[in-house]
Design a protein around this motif. Sequence first.
Motif, PDB file in Angstrom:
ATOM      1  N   GLY A  55       0.759  -1.145  -0.395  1.00  7.52           N
ATOM      2  CA  GLY A  55      -0.261  -0.208   0.131  1.00  7.52           C
ATOM      3  C   GLY A  55       0.766   1.381   0.392  1.00  7.52           C
ATOM      4  O   GLY A  55       1.797   0.927  -0.291  1.00  7.52           O
ATOM      5  N   THR A  56       0.050   2.795   0.221  1.00  6.55           N
ATOM      6  CA  THR A  56       0.611   3.296   0.072  1.00  6.55           C
ATOM      7  C   THR A  56       0.251   4.984   0.697  1.00  6.55           C
ATOM      8  O   THR A  56      -1.025   3.952   1.801  1.00  6.55           O
ATOM      9  CB  THR A  56       1.120   4.245  -1.683  1.00  6.55           C
ATOM     10  OG1 THR A  56      -0.653   4.971  -1.735  1.00  6.55           O
ATOM     11  CG2 THR A  56       1.020   3.937  -2.698  1.00  6.55           C
ATOM     12  N   MET A  57       0.841   5.916   1.010  1.00  7.81           N
ATOM     13  CA  MET A  57       0.252   6.808   2.119  1.00  7.81           C
ATOM     14  C   MET A  57      -0.892   7.982   1.061  1.00  7.81           C
ATOM     15  O   MET A  57      -1.206   9.060   1.973  1.00  7.81           O
ATOM     16  CB  MET A  57       1.296   7.564   2.740  1.00  7.81           C
ATOM     17  CG  MET A  57       2.122   6.664   3.323  1.00  7.81           C
ATOM     18  SD  MET A  57       1.250   6.385   5.111  1.00  7.81           S
ATOM     19  CE  MET A  57       1.064   7.230   5.332  1.00  7.81           C
ATOM     20  N   GLU A  58      -1.070   7.570   0.052  1.00 10.95           N
ATOM     21  CA  GLU A  58      -2.064   8.170  -0.938  1.00 10.95           C
ATOM     22  C   GLU A  58      -3.804   8.463  -0.594  1.00 10.95           C
ATOM     23  O   GLU A  58      -3.625   7.456   0.166  1.00 10.95           O
ATOM     24  CB  GLU A  58      -1.823   7.766  -2.357  1.00 10.95           C
ATOM     25  CG  GLU A  58      -0.740   7.954  -2.785  1.00 10.95           C
ATOM     26  CD  GLU A  58       0.198   8.739  -2.991  1.00 10.95           C
ATOM     27  OE1 GLU A  58      -0.587   9.962  -3.581  1.00 10.95           O
ATOM     28  OE2 GLU A  58       1.615   9.102  -2.934  1.00 10.95           O
ATOM     29  N   SER A  59      -4.069   9.045  -0.983  1.00  6.99           N
ATOM     30  CA  SER A  59      -4.749   9.532  -0.235  1.00  6.99           C
ATOM     31  C   SER A  59      -6.230   8.471  -0.890  1.00  6.99           C
ATOM     32  O   SER A  59      -6.015   7.644  -2.312  1.00  6.99           O
ATOM     33  CB  SER A  59      -6.019  11.056  -1.150  1.00  6.99           C
ATOM     34  OG  SER A  59      -7.496  10.768  -0.664  1.00  6.99           O
ATOM     35  N   SER A  60      -7.340   7.352  -0.223  1.00  6.98           N
ATOM     36  CA  SER A  60      -7.617   6.586  -0.820  1.00  6.98           C
ATOM     37  C   SER A  60      -7.418   5.343  -0.699  1.00  6.98           C
ATOM     38  O   SER A  60      -7.292   4.448  -1.079  1.00  6.98           O
ATOM     39  CB  SER A  60      -8.563   6.600  -1.846  1.00  6.98           C
ATOM     40  OG  SER A  60      -9.344   7.755  -2.102  1.00  6.98           O
ATOM     41  N   GLN A  67       1.899  -9.258  14.272  1.00  5.36           N
ATOM     42  CA  GLN A  67       1.729  -7.295  15.130  1.00  5.36           C
ATOM     43  C   GLN A  67       1.100  -6.788  13.132  1.00  5.36           C
ATOM     44  O   GLN A  67       2.009  -7.122  12.120  1.00  5.36           O
ATOM     45  CB  GLN A  67       2.765  -7.141  15.224  1.00  5.36           C
ATOM     46  CG  GLN A  67       2.776  -5.921  15.684  1.00  5.36           C
ATOM     47  CD  GLN A  67       3.934  -5.058  16.208  1.00  5.36           C
ATOM     48  OE1 GLN A  67       5.116  -5.866  16.648  1.00  5.36           O
ATOM     49  NE2 GLN A  67       3.832  -3.638  16.491  1.00  5.36           N
ATOM     50  N   VAL A  68      -0.111  -6.408  13.380  1.00  6.58           N
ATOM     51  CA  VAL A  68      -0.660  -5.587  11.795  1.00  6.58           C
ATOM     52  C   VAL A  68      -0.380  -4.431  12.702  1.00  6.58           C
ATOM     53  O   VAL A  68      -1.282  -3.670  13.360  1.00  6.58           O
ATOM     54  CB  VAL A  68      -1.711  -5.808  11.774  1.00  6.58           C
ATOM     55  CG1 VAL A  68      -2.348  -5.112  10.601  1.00  6.58           C
ATOM     56  CG2 VAL A  68      -1.451  -7.939  11.833  1.00  6.58           C
ATOM     57  N   THR A  69       0.407  -3.152  11.456  1.00  8.82           N
ATOM     58  CA  THR A  69       0.553  -1.958  11.234  1.00  8.82           C
ATOM     59  C   THR A  69      -0.493  -1.435  10.085  1.00  8.82           C
ATOM     60  O   THR A  69      -0.325  -1.564   9.415  1.00  8.82           O
ATOM     61  CB  THR A  69       1.968  -1.261  11.645  1.00  8.82           C
ATOM     62  OG1 THR A  69       2.440  -1.741  13.064  1.00  8.82           O
ATOM     63  CG2 THR A  69       1.510   0.570  11.575  1.00  8.82           C
ATOM     64  N   ALA A  70      -0.929  -0.493  10.316  1.00  8.55           N
ATOM     65  CA  ALA A  70      -2.532   0.381   9.252  1.00  8.55           C
ATOM     66  C   ALA A  70      -2.706   1.749   9.881  1.00  8.55           C
ATOM     67  O   ALA A  70      -3.077   2.234  10.443  1.00  8.55           O
ATOM     68  CB  ALA A  70      -3.447  -0.523   9.681  1.00  8.55           C
ATOM     69  N   VAL A  71      -1.511   2.029   8.091  1.00  8.02           N
ATOM     70  CA  VAL A  71      -2.009   4.007   8.336  1.00  8.02           C
ATOM     71  C   VAL A  71      -3.527   4.254   7.174  1.00  8.02           C
ATOM     72  O   VAL A  71      -2.092   3.605   6.005  1.00  8.02           O
ATOM     73  CB  VAL A  71      -0.195   3.759   7.918  1.00  8.02           C
ATOM     74  CG1 VAL A  71      -0.710   5.658   7.388  1.00  8.02           C
ATOM     75  CG2 VAL A  71       0.233   3.386   9.730  1.00  8.02           C
ATOM     76  N   ASP A  72      -4.014   4.411   7.548  1.00  8.03           N
ATOM     77  CA  ASP A  72      -5.149   4.733   6.427  1.00  8.03           C
ATOM     78  C   ASP A  72      -5.555   5.881   6.003  1.00  8.03           C
ATOM     79  O   ASP A  72      -5.751   6.977   7.095  1.00  8.03           O
ATOM     80  CB  ASP A  72      -6.705   4.283   7.530  1.00  8.03           C
ATOM     81  CG  ASP A  72      -7.878   4.334   6.269  1.00  8.03           C
ATOM     82  OD1 ASP A  72      -8.179   3.479   4.986  1.00  8.03           O
ATOM     83  OD2 ASP A  72      -8.744   5.004   6.967  1.00  8.03           O
ATOM     84  N   LYS A  73      -5.488   5.800   4.444  1.00  5.53           N
ATOM     85  CA  LYS A  73      -5.765   7.573   4.518  1.00  5.53           C
ATOM     86  C   LYS A  73      -7.098   7.214   3.160  1.00  5.53           C
ATOM     87  O   LYS A  73      -7.609   8.042   2.835  1.00  5.53           O
ATOM     88  CB  LYS A  73      -5.283   7.838   3.189  1.00  5.53           C
ATOM     89  CG  LYS A  73      -3.579   7.804   4.146  1.00  5.53           C
ATOM     90  CD  LYS A  73      -3.784   8.797   5.167  1.00  5.53           C
ATOM     91  CE  LYS A  73      -2.241   9.154   5.953  1.00  5.53           C
ATOM     92  NZ  LYS A  73      -2.129  10.689   6.144  1.00  5.53           N
TER      93      LYS A  73
END
Length: 101
Positions: A10-15, A61-67
């Motif tokens: 994934g990316t840090m882009e919108s959506s 261990q899950v780290t999720a950064v949602d946009k």
Amino acid sequence: MELKTAATAGTMESSDIMITLTPSDSATTISLDSSVEKQFGDQIRAMIQQTLDALAIKQVQVTAVDKGALDCTIKARTVVAAYRASGKTDYNWEDINAWIN
């Protein structure tokens, strides 16, 4: 599925959503950073957990950064991170789609 190393998709882009999976010796934990966590945090966590369950991943261990990702994107990013972390390259997308729907 056994995870051998940490992996990200994934990316840090919108959506979009960035999912990082790290093998763990303890129970699954999901850390979520999202601007819409108050409204959709439970749904995002449930979608990640459902996908992990479908892939038979128990200790991670899950780290999720949602946009602002949609459910289908959350599932796809979790699957890709899992395959990267397991070292598998034999994707059968039709089977994967059946597992997570």
